[in-house]
Design an enzyme around this catalytic site. Structure first.
Site, PDB file in Angstrom:
ATOM      1  N   LYS A  75       0.376 -12.568 -41.516  1.00 10.48           N
ATOM      2  CA  LYS A  75      -0.176 -11.782 -42.304  1.00 10.48           C
ATOM      3  C   LYS A  75      -1.586 -12.552 -42.821  1.00 10.48           C
ATOM      4  O   LYS A  75      -2.710 -11.820 -42.753  1.00 10.48           O
ATOM      5  CB  LYS A  75       0.467 -11.539 -43.602  1.00 10.48           C
ATOM      6  CG  LYS A  75       1.678 -10.594 -43.185  1.00 10.48           C
ATOM      7  CD  LYS A  75       2.505 -10.474 -44.527  1.00 10.48           C
ATOM      8  CE  LYS A  75       3.762  -9.564 -44.001  1.00 10.48           C
ATOM      9  NZ  LYS A  75       4.833  -9.649 -44.985  1.00 10.48           N
ATOM     10  N   GLN A 120       7.181 -11.440 -50.482  1.00  4.00           N
ATOM     11  CA  GLN A 120       7.744 -11.372 -49.121  1.00  4.00           C
ATOM     12  C   GLN A 120       9.141 -11.350 -49.285  1.00  4.00           C
ATOM     13  O   GLN A 120       9.728 -12.037 -50.253  1.00  4.00           O
ATOM     14  CB  GLN A 120       7.299 -13.026 -48.488  1.00  4.00           C
ATOM     15  CG  GLN A 120       7.872 -12.832 -47.212  1.00  4.00           C
ATOM     16  CD  GLN A 120       7.344 -11.939 -46.261  1.00  4.00           C
ATOM     17  OE1 GLN A 120       6.177 -11.805 -46.061  1.00  4.00           O
ATOM     18  NE2 GLN A 120       8.131 -11.187 -45.371  1.00  4.00           N
ATOM     19  N   ASP A 143       2.280  -2.941 -50.407  1.00  2.00           N
ATOM     20  CA  ASP A 143       3.451  -2.649 -49.310  1.00  2.00           C
ATOM     21  C   ASP A 143       3.855  -1.330 -49.280  1.00  2.00           C
ATOM     22  O   ASP A 143       4.573  -0.735 -48.555  1.00  2.00           O
ATOM     23  CB  ASP A 143       4.468  -3.631 -49.836  1.00  2.00           C
ATOM     24  CG  ASP A 143       4.708  -4.678 -48.796  1.00  2.00           C
ATOM     25  OD1 ASP A 143       4.301  -4.642 -47.538  1.00  2.00           O
ATOM     26  OD2 ASP A 143       5.094  -5.876 -49.131  1.00  2.00           O
TER      27      ASP A 143
END
Length: 304
Positions: A75, A120, A143
């Site tokens: 990422k 994460q 997200d």
């Protein structure tokens, strides 16, 4: 493409790859190339950032999961390629308490330079994922996992961050000229990360949607009715050609490492005998997930 309006308003467009498709070897099955499309979005981000605030993503990695470390590094790499900023916060397994994560998230919520916050997953055992994710401000949830943002998706508003993997799947479909409108679609999986938001996005695109899961009876027969099948079951090579209607489009969300070290998805290679189009593993949905995270962060920054 109602789901893409916010991105389009900021200058992002979905390219048309429908006349330049490639095929899997010795088959009539098209490759839906997520790696190619994700690079297109990175290039657009590079061109669009001139005169605008440089978007900044903060990534929190708790615990010592080596796979999570790889995902975080991938990422950060994409963000650097786009010319965006990123910050990383690594919290050891021993220090990974709810209090510590709350303190880190609260700090980032208050930082005006940080446009997006990503925790994460998976988190270490013993931590309440829902509580921790919902500590993030909705406008910094890039997200798209928060209850608030999932709720706006469910009502069809499409004015908040959309879960990255389903968002990337929709971009892939339209880039390759696959319109879900009026199609029978089946989504295998009901998670808040993929299955549920994927179903809602397909509904917003006027598809007829069936959600299947581990308790579904007659799964093969249900899948055989799908014009578009999204495999997000989390089971390696579970979906075989017996599941597939002739000339169906198959989106493989899964990624697993086999005993021989090779990667595979939720679908078996033999589905190429039946499908008209398929996302490869790797190189399909995975790169698109990271590209849409980048896009969500850009929108969070530029649409303030």
């Amino acid at each position: 493409m109602k789901f893409f309006k916010r991105a389009r308003d900021s200058g992002f467009i979905i390219p048309d790859f429908s006349n330049s498709v490639k095929y899997f070897d010795n088959t009539n099955c098209k490759i839906l190339d997520g790696k190619l499309l994700s690079s297109h979005f990175v290039t657009q981000a590079q061109n669009l950032r001139s005169g605008r605030k440089i978007p900044c993503l903060a990534v929190i990695l708790a615990g010592d999961n080596p796979a999570s470390q790889v995902y975080v590094n991938n990422k950060i790499k994409i963000f650097k390629e786009a010319g965006f900023e990123s910050q990383s916060f690594f919290i050891s397994k021993e220090e990974s308490t709810e209090k510590k994560l709350f303190q880190t998230i609260d700090m980032l919520n208050k930082d005006n330079n940080v446009d997006g916050i990503l925790v994460q997953l998976p988190l270490p055992n013993g931590l309440n994922t829902e509580n921790i994710l919902n500590r993030i401000l909705p406008q910094k949830d890039v997200d798209g996992f928060l209850a608030h943002n999932l709720g706006t998706l469910a009502t069809g508003e499409l004015n908040s961050a959309i879960a990255c993997t389903p968002f990337g799947v929709m971009a892939l479909l339209y880039a390759y000229g696959i319109d879900p409108s009026g199609k029978n679609t089946v989504v295998i999986g009901r998670s808040n990360i993929v299955g549920k938001p994927m179903s809602l996005l397909l509904l917003s695109a006027d598809a007829t949607v069936t959600i299947a899961h581990s308790k579904t009876k007659n799964l093969i027969q249900i899948c055989q009715n799908a014009d578009i099948l999204v495999a997000a079951a989390g089971q390696p090579e579970m979906v075989t050609k017996d599941f597939i209607k002739k000339d169906a489009v198959v989106i493989d969300v899964g990624i697993h490492r086999k005993e021989n070290g090779k990667l595979c998805g939720d679908t078996h290679q033999n589905i190429k005998e039946m499908a008209s189009a398929l996302t490869p593993v790797p190189g399909g949905v995975g790169p698109m997930t990271i590209a849409m995270l980048m896009l969500n962060t850009a929108l969070a920054s530029w649409n303030k």
